[in-house]
Enzyme design. Structure first.
Site, short mmCIF file in Angstrom:
data_model
loop_
_atom_site.label_atom_id
_atom_site.label_comp_id
_atom_site.label_asym_id
_atom_site.label_seq_id
_atom_site.Cartn_x
_atom_site.Cartn_y
_atom_site.Cartn_z
CD GLU A 441 41.01 36.97 36.92
OE1 GLU A 441 41.40 35.80 37.06
OE2 GLU A 441 40.42 37.58 37.93
N GLY A 442 45.56 37.13 34.53
CA GLY A 442 46.53 36.58 33.45
C GLY A 442 46.94 37.67 32.36
#
Length: 597
Positions: A441-442
């Protein structure tokens, strides 16, 4: 075997005393969330996590998922039944709109439940967690037909959801993606391409899987401006809502991973699969960001969750393990040695985890309430403040809670000595499972850059200035309270360091962006320390009030106040170090020639 007990009592202290949930009764769904009702709901959720999810955590890790020759995937023994119990209990739709079969309760309750689920069985909890993110994206950007087709079944738990972003050649830089979408002429598109690292991409726990897929329509602009979002079901859905033929999407393989073995992380192949546009063409990232931001906050909760379960097991071991004698004389002279919890360094380690866990939990509850305000308030000004808060705090929650959550899992493992390195004790799994949260998620360096490069200057710095003013006002209002001096003074100092760092970026990063890049991670953690310190100051104030009221809680409140003092004395001073690191700039970092690495 590892143990887990959901921290319901600590959550209720937050919801009743620190951030009273009853103050939000004007918001839809909150009137039904009385303290007694909330406690009953969370107690039931805790029971599911403790008695059904947690016993499968170790075995699920050992067994893992299996891809069968036909491309289907079998999850670990017991996972399907546990998921069905979760769905049958209505947990998937706890905060979802009632019009689609949800319960419409505050989303902060779902946030809390995510912690319980992720502590008890992170890999299993990802299946419903991803589904809830997909539900949120469809609610905000799906057509009415898409909502009617997919949401009731997903909220019911009969169908699950995924997010498909990453490809073999592109991760964070989604502008490079190659998955194609070709119009079929009937309103649908033929989706072709390969996605990797797709959590819960294929499994045997639901009758259908609804994939949200980023792809580029033929002729679309290059880069991120040409990305669209599509809903692509595993099985096509007939007009009457029943399932039709298998779509052209399949699991090519499962990744062999460091952790979360019980979750099927799949390579997904799309071979002319039929998909339908979600939102506007070429604005897919705008729609997908709803799910991505939900996921980033959920991943922050995962970091906290692994820290909590690792801590609980480390404390149990430290109270039981006999090793050496106390430096000030035997504390248990009737035993051959003292339990290791008498030793200062063991206590330092455990208290640092405990202090983080309690402040981190307050942070996610505060964030959950702001999320409810942002989505449910009819007051435009109130909604804007909450939306500003969510934008500012999302990278802090994701980056700081997962970095420190992993660190704490390692610290907890250390309490076991050699036993911590042995699989059957379970501590190795907590470390391995926690590690992914810093990546997906980054990656956390990207979160830090998002905070510094986008969120600080957004709307002229409105969000960060609002936060500074709120913390500053709290410190000023309570400066004369002698009982809070140990909490307010360190918080004021930390806030000052954060403001200095922010000003340094304003003066030194515009002309030389590398200064922002080199200091971003330190700034994110400096920001996180101030947020956690603010949480402790608010908890300390509530604990003093609760202690004065009596009701037999003095001992518990004293323990909370001591934990807060430990944070302020032993952890908050790190803000000075982070400030010093930030203000060294990027010169040394960027001076090294590439070939010298």
């Amino acid at each position: 075997m590892p143990v887990y007990k959901a921290p319901v009592e600590d959550v209720m202290f937050l919801l009743n005393d620190v951030f009273p949930i009853e103050r939000h009764n004007n918001l839809p769904g909150f009137a039904d969330a009385t303290p007694d009702t909330v406690e009953a709901i969370l107690a039931e959720g805790a029971k599911l996590c403790e008695e059904v999810f947690a016993p499968l955590n170790l075995s699920g890790d050992q067994e893992g998922c299996t891809r069968n020759p036909d491309g289907s995937v079998t999850t670990p023994k017991g996972f399907r039944e546990a998921y069905e119990a979760y769905a049958a209990g209505g947990w998937m739709g706890l905060a979802a709109p009632e019009e689609f079969g949800g319960q419409g309760l505050p989303s902060v309750l779902n946030t809390i439940m995510q912690e319980f689920v992720s502590s008890s069985n992170l890999a299993l909890g990802m299946y419903p967690g991803l589904t809830q993110g997909a539900i949120a994206a469809l609610i905000e950007h799906g057509t009415e037909e898409q909502k009617r087709t997919y949401l009731p079944k997903m909220i019911e738990g009969t169908w699950t959801g995924t997010m498909n972003l990453t490809e073999p050649h592109c991760g964070t830089d989604l502008g490079l993606l190659k998955t194609k979408a070709v119009p079929n002429g009937d309103g649908s598109y033929a989706i072709s391409g390969t996605k990797i690292f797709i959590s819960a991409g294929e499994h045997d726990m639901a009758e259908n899987i609804v994939h949200l897929v980023l792809a580029r329509i033929d002729g679309a602009p290059a880069g991120t401006k040409g990305i669209s979002l599509f809903v692509v079901p595993k099985f096509l859905v007939k007009e009457d809502g029943s399932l039709g033929e298998r779509n052209g999407v399949s699991c090519g393989s499962l990744e062999h991973k460091m952790g979360i073995h019980g979750n099927a992380t799949a390579v997904m192949n799309y071979d002319g699969a039929r998909g339908w546009l979600v939102g506007e063409a070429n604005r897919g990232l705008n729609a997908m960001f709803v799910m991505m931001n939900e996921a980033r906050l959920a991943v922050g909760v995962q970091g906290l969750a692994q820290s909590e379960v690792a801590y609980q097991n480390a404390v149990a071991y430290a109270k039981d393990r006999l090793q050496g004698r106390s430096l000030t004389g035997a504390k248990f002279p009737d035993k051959p040695a003292d339990p290791i919890i008498v030793h200062p360094d063991v206590r330092r380690t455990l208290l640092s985890i405990k202090a983080f866990n309690e402040a981190g939990r307050a942070f996610i509850v505060w964030t959950g309430l702001n999320n409810d305000i942002a989505h449910r308030s009819s007051d435009e000004a109130q909604r804007q403040v909450a939306e500003d808060y969510m934008g500012l705090m999302t990278p802090v929650a994701k980056g700081v809670l997962t970095d420190l959550g992993f660190d704490n899992a390692v610290k907890a493992q250390q309490m076991f000595g050699g036993h911590g390195y042995i699989e059957e004790w379970g501590m190795s799994q907590f470390v391995r499972d926690a590690r992914i949260a810093m990546i997906y998620e980054g990656a956390n360096g990207i979160q830090a850059m998002d905070l510094v490069g986008r969120k600080l200057g957004k709307d002229g710095g409105r969000a960060v200035m609002t936060f500074f003013n709120e913390v500053g006002a709290f410190c000023q209002e309570n400066a004369g309270d002698e009982s809070l001096k140990a909490y307010i003074a360190p918080l004021q100092q930390g806030l000052g360091h954060l403001q200095q760092a922010t000003m340094w970026f304003m003066q030194n990063a515009m002309a030389k962006p590398d200064n922002a890049g080199a200091g971003a991670t330190d700034y994110m953690h400096l920001f996180g320390l101030v947020v956690l310190g603010y949480m402790w100051a608010r908890m300390a104030k509530a604990a003093q009030v609760k202690k004065a009221e009596g009701n037999g809680v003095a001992e518990k409140m004293d323990a909370k106040l001591l934990t807060g003092r430990f944070f302020m004395e032993r952890m908050m001073p790190e803000t000075a170090t982070r400030l010093a690191l930030i203000t060294t700039g990027a010169d040394t970092t960027m001076a090294m020639p590439v070939e010298a690495f």
